[in-house]
Scaffold this motif. Structure first.
Motif, PDB file in Angstrom:
ATOM      1  N   TRP A  29       0.831  -1.209   0.000  1.00 28.62           N
ATOM      2  CA  TRP A  29       0.000   0.000   0.000  1.00 28.62           C
ATOM      3  C   TRP A  29       0.860   1.251   0.000  1.00 28.62           C
ATOM      4  O   TRP A  29       0.435   2.322  -0.398  1.00 28.62           O
TER       5      TRP A  29
ATOM      6  N   CYS B 261      -9.708   1.743  -6.272  1.00 33.74           N
ATOM      7  CA  CYS B 261      -9.640   0.923  -5.063  1.00 33.74           C
ATOM      8  C   CYS B 261      -9.380  -0.533  -5.403  1.00 33.74           C
ATOM      9  O   CYS B 261      -8.648  -1.226  -4.722  1.00 33.74           O
TER      10      CYS B 261
ATOM     11  N   LEU C 257      -2.946  -3.497  -2.695  1.00 25.94           N
ATOM     12  CA  LEU C 257      -3.944  -3.327  -1.637  1.00 25.94           C
ATOM     13  C   LEU C 257      -4.582  -4.689  -1.332  1.00 25.94           C
ATOM     14  O   LEU C 257      -4.923  -5.431  -2.248  1.00 25.94           O
TER      15      LEU C 257
ATOM     16  N   GLN D  81      -9.204  -5.937   2.677  1.00 24.12           N
ATOM     17  CA  GLN D  81      -9.733  -5.015   3.687  1.00 24.12           C
ATOM     18  C   GLN D  81      -9.428  -3.570   3.318  1.00 24.12           C
ATOM     19  O   GLN D  81     -10.239  -2.662   3.522  1.00 24.12           O
ATOM     20  N   GLN D  82      -8.230  -3.362   2.752  1.00 22.18           N
ATOM     21  CA  GLN D  82      -7.857  -2.010   2.337  1.00 22.18           C
ATOM     22  C   GLN D  82      -8.731  -1.562   1.176  1.00 22.18           C
ATOM     23  O   GLN D  82      -9.140  -0.399   1.109  1.00 22.18           O
ATOM     24  N   LYS D  83      -9.055  -2.503   0.271  1.00 21.29           N
ATOM     25  CA  LYS D  83      -9.918  -2.165  -0.857  1.00 21.29           C
ATOM     26  C   LYS D  83     -11.294  -1.731  -0.378  1.00 21.29           C
ATOM     27  O   LYS D  83     -11.843  -0.739  -0.846  1.00 21.29           O
TER      28      LYS D  83
ATOM     29  N   CYS E 227     -11.228   1.576   1.227  1.00 21.06           N
ATOM     30  CA  CYS E 227     -11.072   2.566   0.180  1.00 21.06           C
ATOM     31  C   CYS E 227     -12.420   2.853  -0.488  1.00 21.06           C
ATOM     32  O   CYS E 227     -12.769   3.998  -0.744  1.00 21.06           O
TER      33      CYS E 227
ATOM     34  N   VAL F  78      -4.355   8.743   3.087  1.00 20.57           N
ATOM     35  CA  VAL F  78      -3.340   7.688   3.136  1.00 20.57           C
ATOM     36  C   VAL F  78      -2.198   8.035   2.186  1.00 20.57           C
ATOM     37  O   VAL F  78      -1.021   7.912   2.523  1.00 20.57           O
TER      38      VAL F  78
ATOM     39  N   PHE G 280      -6.428   0.333   8.309  1.00 20.82           N
ATOM     40  CA  PHE G 280      -5.895   0.319   6.947  1.00 20.82           C
ATOM     41  C   PHE G 280      -4.483  -0.260   6.886  1.00 20.82           C
ATOM     42  O   PHE G 280      -4.213  -1.203   6.159  1.00 20.82           O
TER      43      PHE G 280
ATOM     44  N   SER H 160      -2.517  -5.065   6.044  1.00 16.45           N
ATOM     45  CA  SER H 160      -1.514  -5.749   5.205  1.00 16.45           C
ATOM     46  C   SER H 160      -0.955  -6.975   5.897  1.00 16.45           C
ATOM     47  O   SER H 160      -0.534  -7.915   5.240  1.00 16.45           O
TER      48      SER H 160
END
Lengths: 361, 358
Positions: A34, A50, A56, A59-61, A64, A74, A178, A182
């Motif tokens: 990320w 996203c 990514l 969860q980050q997607k 986003c 971010v 966020f 990872s």
């Protein structure tokens, strides 16, 4: 290659170019990160960004998608952190070298060294800092100022009431969701200790931001009498955060590879001493970064500029690892002996000075 | 490789090198090792008994017998100083002994060789000058040219060090070695390099002369001051030359109008001056033993665990790691003064950690 503050820009262009080539030649990326948000050129968050942004995790997607504005925070945070990393390490043997692929820092992240610890902590701190600033500025719909200090209070000096405090709690919570996401993907056992090392260092970065919050006040009243004060809590500037983390980098704790539930120190006599979130942790010893080693992504210090008179890490003695230095003469042209002439202009002479520039052999 | 293998390998190479007998340009330094027991210094065959001198040097020796004691001292001090300045480096000047195979470090025109040449030329100049000032030599004394009132209101008087004599002697004796080799040809570059570095070493003394003064007058009122020019202590000279070693310039030999000349290999770098050291070949890293380059390797060397510099375990051991041993040292402690007049102490045992390279 030396990375200095002012040379980050051309590098970014180069990185963008590499991204373009990368996408052309390889449809599936090897390992992304990320952190790449900090060097990529994407500006406006679009619907597909996203899902398509390299590195990514799911969860980050979804974070986003839920909060596209926060992605900008971010991005700003990562950018700020990378810039600060390079500033803090500009005179060290490892000068926060960037790699030209999605992983941003390349080989350094593969091992759990103290440099890796610093990178994780500062990037996590960067996200907290930027997302919190975005809250205060009203750029995010999901958060506002910290209202818990709004009510105001009577003090000896007089009536105080709360202004818009930076909502660091939101920033920290966002960073937790966020940045830490990872680490939840890699679940093989060998990576386990690295995940936990990263999580710890992420948290160290966030705690530092909260710890360095400052009270700021403004006076109101007849001709600055300060009968009423407005006070609020605000973030420190990111330089201070970088400096504090750099100090932590100087004295990190080595952790044992086999740490069961909690992280354990590698030093056997101190096993029982708990590790707090004020300390950076690492697993692997760092290389010395003296000689170039392409396999390990080390550029070496040959050709780096050093300071002949200093005794710190930028001294020729330390930076050049005992190999000695070369000297070049640099001509510096400056304006000098400027005079104001009525009316109204300034006349200057141009002065030339010759400076010795030392670079490592 | 186990120790026996290494030993036999080294022995083999030694024999090979001995047979080929590579010329060593600084063999006269072995004066420092010679005990002088073979012949008394006053006898004429003393000079013939010395090892490592070339013909011209023997001639100078015979003409200047009384100076030879100082030359010996100078050579000794030069080696001591080299070992002091390099004690924390991978190459720790342990190979200066010309009888040793590891003189190879000096055979290649490396930065280390440039230092050894500079410090030895300076050592001779320093020791001879000191002998002049102390009145040991009949041919020279104090520098009489420094006299009369000075601009700063003191009187030049006393014994100024006769650096001119020391430098001149060092030039004739030390540089004699290089006069032997041809002015052009294969070794011309090396010859120029040695001559340049010898001169740079001597200039390091001349450029750092100090003014020492003494006050005269009622109870140190300093109404009258007499001053003289004195050389810096040799330790300081050593440090100055070491600094020049760090910034030494890599050069190559080029022919201009049939004369060889040294120019920087990289034209972008600042050209060297007569005060700087120059070298022709980049140094090896001295990590592993290698008779070809004269490297001893750093196995078994003591290192500093906390240092990030070249004396630190990380760099000194070249990433091979280190062993830690605990050693007990006995110190005097709790010393008390008793009236009158003696001191009693207790002995304290202290444990220190010593790190050596693997």
């Amino acid at each position: 290659m030396t990375m200095k503050r002012n040379s980050v820009e051309p590098f970014l262009c180069f990185a963008r170019f590499c991204l373009f080539i990368w996408i052309l030649i390889s449809p599936s990326h090897t390992f992304g990160n990320w952190m790449y948000l900090g060097v990529s050129s994407i500006t406006a968050p679009r619907d597909n960004i996203c899902n398509n942004f390299p590195g990514l995790v799911d969860q980050q997607k979804s974070l986003c998608l839920q909060n596209p504005q926060a992605l900008r925070g971010v991005r700003e945070g990562a950018k700020k952190a990378i810039y600060e990393c390079q500033a803090q390490f500009s005179s060290e043997r490892w000068n926060c070298t960037l790699s030209s692929n999605y992983s941003v820092f390349g080989h350094v992240l593969k091992k759990g060294t103290r440099e890796t610890a610093f990178i994780y902590s500062i990037l996590s701190a960067g996200v907290v800092h930027s997302v919190t600033q975005a809250c205060t500025a009203g750029n995010l719909t999901t958060c506002t100022c910290d209202v818990s200090a709004r009510e105001g209070e009577h003090t000896v000096e007089g009536w105080k009431w709360g202004g818009c405090s930076d909502n660091v709690k939101y920033g920290i919570e966002f960073s937790r969701q966020f940045v830490d996401a990872s680490e939840s993907t890699r679940s093989e056992k060998s990576e386990n200790i690295r995940n936990r090392m990263n999580l710890h260092n992420n948290e160290v970065g966030r705690k530092i931001v909260a710890e360095l919050m400052k009270f700021r006040c403004r006076c109101h009243g007849v001709s600055g009498s300060c009968a009423v004060q407005t006070c609020w809590k605000s973030l420190s500037d990111f330089r201070t955060i970088g400096e504090t983390l750099k100090q932590k980098y100087e004295a990190p704790i080595r952790i044992a590879r086999r740490s069961l539930r909690t992280l354990k120190r590698a030093e056997k006599t101190k096993r029982r001493v708990p590790i707090s979130y004020t300390e950076l942790v690492y697993v692997h010893r760092s290389p010395n970064y003296c000689r170039a080693n392409r396999k390990r992504g080390i550029l070496g210090t040959k050709g780096r500029e050093c300071n002949k008179t200093s005794s710190g890490s930028d001294s020729c003695d330390l930076l050049c690892c005992g190999r000695g230095y070369n000297t070049q003469v640099v001509r510096l042209v400056e304006r000098c002996e400027c005079k104001f002439i009525w009316c109204c202009y300034v006349k200057c002479k141009t002065c030339e000075t010759l400076l010795d520039k030392h670079t490592c052999k | 490789m186990n120790r026996l293998d290494l030993l036999s390998l080294l022995l083999g190479v030694y024999v090979l090198l001995y047979l080929t007998s590579v010329a060593d340009s600084i063999k006269w330094l072995s004066l420092a090792m010679s005990s002088g027991a073979t012949a008394t210094i006053s006898s004429a065959n003393y000079c013939d008994s010395l090892v490592g001198l070339v013909k011209r040097q023997r001639r100078i020796c015979k003409k200047n017998l009384e100076v030879m004691e100082s030359v010996k001292l100078g050579a000794h001090e030069a080696i001591q100083e080299c070992q002091y300045q390099f004690k924390n480096r991978r190459w720790n000047c342990s190979m200066v002994d010309p009888k040793s195979l590891f003189g190879n470090v000096l055979k290649l025109g490396t930065r280390e060789a440039s230092f050894v040449h500079a410090i030895s030329a300076a050592g001779v100049a320093h020791a001879v000058t000191r002998a002049c000032s102390s009145g040991k030599l009949t041919k020279c004394g104090c520098d009489r040219t420094v006299k009369g009132p000075s601009k700063d209101g003191f009187e030049w008087s006393g014994c100024s060090d006769n650096i001119a004599y020391g430098i001149a002697f060092s030039k004739t004796f030390v540089d004699a070695r290089e006069k032997k080799s041809k002015k052009s040809g294969k070794n011309a570059g090396r010859r120029l390099m040695n001559l340049h570095n010898n001169e740079a070493g001597r200039l390091a003394i001349e450029q750092n002369m100090k003014v020492e003064c003494k006050c005269h007058g009622v109870s140190g009122s300093c109404e009258l001051r007499t001053c003289w020019r004195a050389m810096a202590p040799f330790r300081e000279v050593g440090a100055i030359i070491k600094e020049k070693f760090d910034g030494a310039t890599e050069v190559k030999s080029v022919m201009t109008k049939n004369h060889p000349r040294l120019v920087p290999t990289n034209p972008q770098f600042k050209p060297h001056t007569k005060y700087d050291l120059v070298y022709l070949v980049a140094s090896p890293d001295f990590c592993e033993p290698d008779p070809k380059t004269g490297s001893f390797g750093t196995k078994g060397r003591v290192c500093n665990k906390t240092s990030k510099a070249i004396d630190g375990c990380e760099l000194m051991c070249c990433g091979r790691g280190y062993e830690t041993r605990k050693r007990k040292v006995v110190d005097r402690c709790f010393c008390k003064f008793h009236w009158c007049c003696y001191v009693t102490c207790q002995e304290c045992e202290r444990e220190i950690e010593e790190h050596t390279c693997k």
